[in-house]
Structure formats: C-alpha cells, structure tokens
Design an enzyme around this catalytic site. Structure first.
Site, PDB file in Angstrom:
ATOM      1  N   GLU A   1       0.999  -1.024   0.155  1.00  0.00           N
ATOM      2  CA  GLU A   1       0.045   0.030  -0.069  1.00  0.00           C
ATOM      3  C   GLU A   1       0.726   1.422   0.071  1.00  0.00           C
ATOM      4  OE1 GLU A   1      -3.968  -1.264   2.520  1.00  0.00           O
ATOM      5  OE2 GLU A   1      -1.967  -0.980   3.734  1.00  0.00           O
TER       6      GLU A   1
HETATM    7  C1  NGO Z   1      -3.708  -4.885   5.060  1.00  0.00           C
HETATM    8  C2  NGO Z   1      -2.772  -3.397   5.250  1.00  0.00           C
HETATM    9  C3  NGO Z   1      -2.546  -3.320   6.906  1.00  0.00           C
HETATM   10  C4  NGO Z   1      -3.773  -3.385   7.609  1.00  0.00           C
HETATM   11  C5  NGO Z   1      -4.354  -4.800   7.235  1.00  0.00           C
HETATM   12  C6  NGO Z   1      -5.568  -4.633   8.182  1.00  0.00           C
HETATM   13  C7  NGO Z   1      -1.624  -5.199   4.540  1.00  0.00           C
HETATM   14  C8  NGO Z   1      -0.443  -6.140   4.275  1.00  0.00           C
HETATM   15  N1  NGO Z   1      -1.695  -3.908   4.661  1.00  0.00           N
HETATM   16  O1  NGO Z   1      -2.753  -5.760   5.160  1.00  0.00           O
HETATM   17  O2  NGO Z   1      -1.766  -2.216   6.925  1.00  0.00           O
HETATM   18  O3  NGO Z   1      -3.359  -3.220   8.983  1.00  0.00           O
HETATM   19  O4  NGO Z   1      -4.700  -4.869   5.956  1.00  0.00           O
HETATM   20  O5  NGO Z   1      -6.521  -5.970   8.001  1.00  0.00           O
END
Ligand code: NGO
Length: 529
Positions: free
Chosen positions: A338
């Site tokens: 992300e």
């Molecule tokens: C995503 C995000 C995290 C969040 C999570 C919550 C990943 C790999 N990046 O997973 O920052 O905490 O969801 O479910």
C-alpha cells in the site's frame, strides 16, 4: 410376569455386552485385537495415526524421560511435572532401560519424516518419539501432549489418569513455512505478551513468527544510530495511548524464546509506505525536509520514504544491517504494501534497492505481494495478502519462480471479525468464521500456479483494534489452528466436520491454560459455557 422379567433382563444383559464388547470392535477400522480407533483430537491432524492393540501407556510417579535432546526433554518435563505433580526425572541418554519411559531420540526415525516430522509409538511400556532433528522431536511432543488428558496443560498438580492410547503416529509437514504474523506497531505488545503467544502458536506446529515492527503509528525496535525512531516514533500507538518498543536485548530475548519452541522470528520493517513514525522521527527522511506529526489513526497509504534521497538508503542499510545481525533466521521482511504515496517508478526503484540491501546483509528478502510490481531477486519471497486468487502480478511472479507465502485476507487474516456481531476486528475483507478460515486449499489457491510455488501459509493478526493478550487470543483461537492445519496436514486429510471435532477437543485445553478463545458456533464445544 416372572418369565417376562427374565426375558427383559436377558435382553438388557445382551445389549450391555454388545455395547461394551462388540460395538467398539465394529466401530473402528483397526478393530482386531481390541484396539480402539485413534482419537480425533490432534491438531494439525497427523499424516498417519493408527491405534495399536494393547493397553495404553499411563504416566505415573515412576515415569522418566530418556532423551538425547535436553532442550526438548526439559520443555516436556516442565509441563508434565507441573500438571501431574510427579518428579519426572530426565536422563539425557535415550538408550537405557526404556520401561515406563518417554523416550525422545534422534535415532531410528523414518527418513521420509524429514527434519520437522517424527514417529511416535505408544504402548503399555512407554512412548517413543523418534525424529531426525530436534524440531521433529518438539513436534512429536506437541502430539503427545494433545493425546494426554487436557489437564496436562495445567500449571498446577491435577488428578487424572495420564494415559496415552496405544498407537503409532507418523507425521511430517506439508509446507516448510507455517507462519503467524503479529502487528506490534498499531498496538504495542510487551515481551511477556509475545512469549505467551509464542507458547500458544507452538502447540499447533507453527514455525515462523513474523513481527510487524514498524508502521505509520509506531516504530518498535531500537536501532543504534537512529535513537529517535523509538524515543519519538515508538512513543504512541493507535488511539494515542502511550506505547513502547523493544530494546535490542528485548528482541534477542524474543528470538531466543521463539527458538526454544523451534520458531524462527522474521522481523518486518514496512517501507517505503507505512513509514509515518520514521518520517516523524527524522525530518531528513522526508522529501520536503519537514517531519510530520505522529499519527494515531488507522488510515493507510499516505506516507512514503523519499526514494530520491541518498539518506534514505543510508537509513535502510543501517536498519536492515542491525536487524540482520540480531536475527538468526533467514528472512528480513521489507513490507512494501500500500505505498500509495510513492510514484510507481519510485516504488519499483525502491523495492529493487531494498532487496539488494537485505541480500548484502546475508538475508533473504520477503515482502507483501505488492512487491511483485517491481523486479524481484530470485530468492525474494512474496506474501500474498489479497482476496483475488487471479491477482496477475503475483501469478506472473510465481510462474517466474518467486516463492509465495499465502495469507489471503478473506481466509487467513485473524483481524477480520468472525461475524457481524464480533466486537473486535475489521470487515474490509469480509467476515471470517472458523470454517471459512479452514475451507481453502493453499496448493490450488492461486489460479494456474503450480503448487510447488507455494512455500506455505501465514495467519496474520493486525492490531488496529487489538489491545491485549486476551484480544489476541480471542481472534487467534480457534482460527490460527485452522491455518496451522492447512500448513501442516496433507490435502487428503481435509474434512471440515472432522476438523471441527478436533477443534472441540482443544476447548478444554484452552480453558485450563486461560486462553481467551472464541466459542465459535460451528463447533460442539464439550463444556460450552
Ligand atoms: C492490510 C494492510 C495493513 C492493515 C491490514 C488490516 C496489509 C498487508 N496491509 O494488510 O496495514 O493493518 O490490512 O487488515
């Protein structure tokens, strides 16, 4: 009248005889010679477990442990002494008189059980666990504990018949990677809380603990040349409550404790996104030279290291270098998820450089599957956390040789709510009840990818809403054992109703251990309360 009574009594006697003698013989596949069926209580279910004829082994006040692997025998002796109240002497030689003994030996195991598997043989005279390496003995010890009455998990002396059914278990894992991830950045967890979780995941033959050590809300590992990362960046957490960080000695203690349970720690420093805590601690890491405020919310995707600045690479070299020196395991996880505030070209540049830094420090890079948008080093492992089994970049990388760890969020994210009524957790990937967590096959999950590309599975617990060991346990149990079983047990053993019955057998153990598990409605818990 009298005659009728006589007939009734004769029928009653016959029913009892059939019930006691004939039925148990009919009711199991191994029925000859009075052997009963191997109990369906071991999670992950073993590759092969067969009941033998003859009496069970019963641990009594004269039982000893004979072992050529002191670390494993000391672990077992401590548990048995606590709950049985017996002396349970340990002799560090597995070859002496084996009557009334639990023998743990690195001799004589079948080659096909590999380095993590074992063979357990139980009968009237004792129990023998054979393995090719200490990790296999430890796995066998977990199976032995699950075959004993639940009271064995009590820390104080209990009355019970400490019997192990006569049986032969031959067992080894489907995957070499069976992970649990814990986010200690969104909420911080103290060393003792981590040790408690390590003890719990070890029961289910998990062999990697991935610690998410940094995120927008907190930096949790002391780095010598960069003290502000923890002093400032580790001072808060989600909700703005005070938080903490691990000193390097704390981290060493976690690594050593995990190793004593045959669990390898994987440290993660998430980058180039998810870095607000670092950016807030050192202004020079920001492209505009200005340090942002600490962040205590739960949004994602707004922060980025400055890909064009040299200091960024000095920084990541220092951080990864220190972590590599502290970490005996093979992997350093660089996150990579992300990074919405990083331009795509910059992202690719950064991930390519960061992998080289990890390799230069003698470790294997690992990252969330977003890194499959960049060019990957041959040894880099990608961890899939999406919900689309047709994710094109991940599939392309897997086909090109990248090994994949599977943590699909709609099956393996322990922070998803069980159902809409669950108070903790999130729902962005849906709700995940126990049967959903269990009901997928890691080998065929990614469309068109050869099963050999899959290194294993990982159950991830993000902690935006998780604040205590009790919260961790509520979300992890019983779902973590589901993921652990997918990682260990062969595909052919997959059976949801048999699995739910095995999980039911864990309930009394968790109660005795004080594990705050969730009594999922799918399971007929024996002592539902
Ligand atoms: C995503 C995000 C995290 C969040 C999570 C919550 C990943 C790999 N990046 O997973 O920052 O905490 O969801 O479910």
């Amino acid at each position: 009248m009298r005659r009728n009574r006589w007939v009734l009594s004769a029928v009653a006697v016959l029913v009892v005889v059939i019930g006691l003698v004939v039925w148990p013989m009919l009711g199991d596949g191994e029925g000859r010679g009075g052997a009963t069926q191997f109990p369906n209580v071991v999670v992950p279910v073993p590759v092969s477990a067969v009941a033998s004829a003859g009496p069970p082994f019963v641990i009594d006040r004269d039982t000893a442990i004979l072992s050529d692997t002191p670390d494993v025998s000391d672990y077992l002796a401590k548990i048995l002494r606590g709950s049985t109240g017996f002396a349970i002497p340990t002799t560090h030689a597995a070859t002496t008189n084996t009557a009334n003994a639990i023998v743990l030996t690195l001799r004589g195991a079948p080659a096909n059980v590999g380095t993590e598997g074992y063979q357990l043989t139980a009968g009237g005279r004792g129990v023998t666990i054979r393995a090719n390496a200490p990790a296999g003995l430890f796995a066998g010890v977990q199976t032995l504990l699950q075959l004993l009455p639940p009271a064995v998990m009590s820390g104080t002396a209990q009355r019970a018949t400490w019997s192990v059914p006569a049986s032969v278990v031959t067992d080894y894992p489907r995957y070499s990677y069976r992970g649990a991830m814990l986010d200690v950045a969104r909420h911080f967890f103290a060393v003792d809380e981590i040790k408690r979780y390590i003890d719990q995941i070890a029961l289910y033959k998990i062999n990697y603990l991935h610690l998410h050590l940094s995120d927008d809300q907190g930096w949790r590992i002391a780095i010598d040349g960069w003290p502000n990362l923890t002093l400032h960046g580790g001072s808060t957490q989600v909700d703005g409550t005070p938080a903490g960080y691990y000193t390097q000695d704390d981290y060493r203690a976690i690594v050593a404790y995990a190793a004593s349970r045959f669990i390898t720690v994987i440290p993660e420093i998430d980058m180039p996104g998810h870095t607000n805590a670092a950016l807030s601690s050192y202004a020079e890491l920001n492209c505009d030279g200005k340090a942002p405020d600490l962040y205590t919310g739960v949004q994602v995707g707004f922060s980025s290291l400055c890909v064009g600045k040299d200091i960024t690479y000095t920084f990541i070299d220092d951080v990864i270098g220190e972590l590599a020196a502290l970490t005996p395991g093979p992997y350093i996880h660089i996150g990579g998820d992300e990074s919405h505030a990083t331009k795509p070209d910059d992202y690719a540049t950064f991930i390519e450089r960061a992998q080289k830094v990890v390799l230069a420090h003698g470790k294997t890079p690992m990252g969330w599957h977003d890194i499959t948008d960049a060019a990957l080093e041959p040894s880099t492992v990608a961890e899939f956390w999406g919900t689309d089994p047709k994710n094109a970049p991940t599939i392309a990388a897997a086909k090109a040789g990248t090994k994949i760890v599977l943590s699909p969020a709609d099956y393996a994210y322990l922070d998803m709510k069980y159902d809409d009524s669950t108070l903790l957790g999130q729902t962005w990937a849906g709700t995940v009840n126990l049967n959903t967590a269990y009901n997928w096959d890691p080998g065929t999950y990614l469309s068109g990818v050869d099963p050999s590309a899959v290194l294993g599975v990982e159950a991830c617990l993000w902690t935006e809403t998780i604040r205590s060991s009790g919260d961790i346990e509520f979300m992890a149990f019983p779902r973590l054992p589901a993921i652990a079983e997918l990682g260990w047990s062969p595909r052919a053993t997959h059976d949801i109703s048999a699995f739910d019955a095995r999980i039911a057998a864990q309930g009394p153990r968790w109660k005795i251990m004080g594990v705050n598990f969730y009594q999922t409605p799918e399971v007929a818990w024996p002592d539902r309360s």
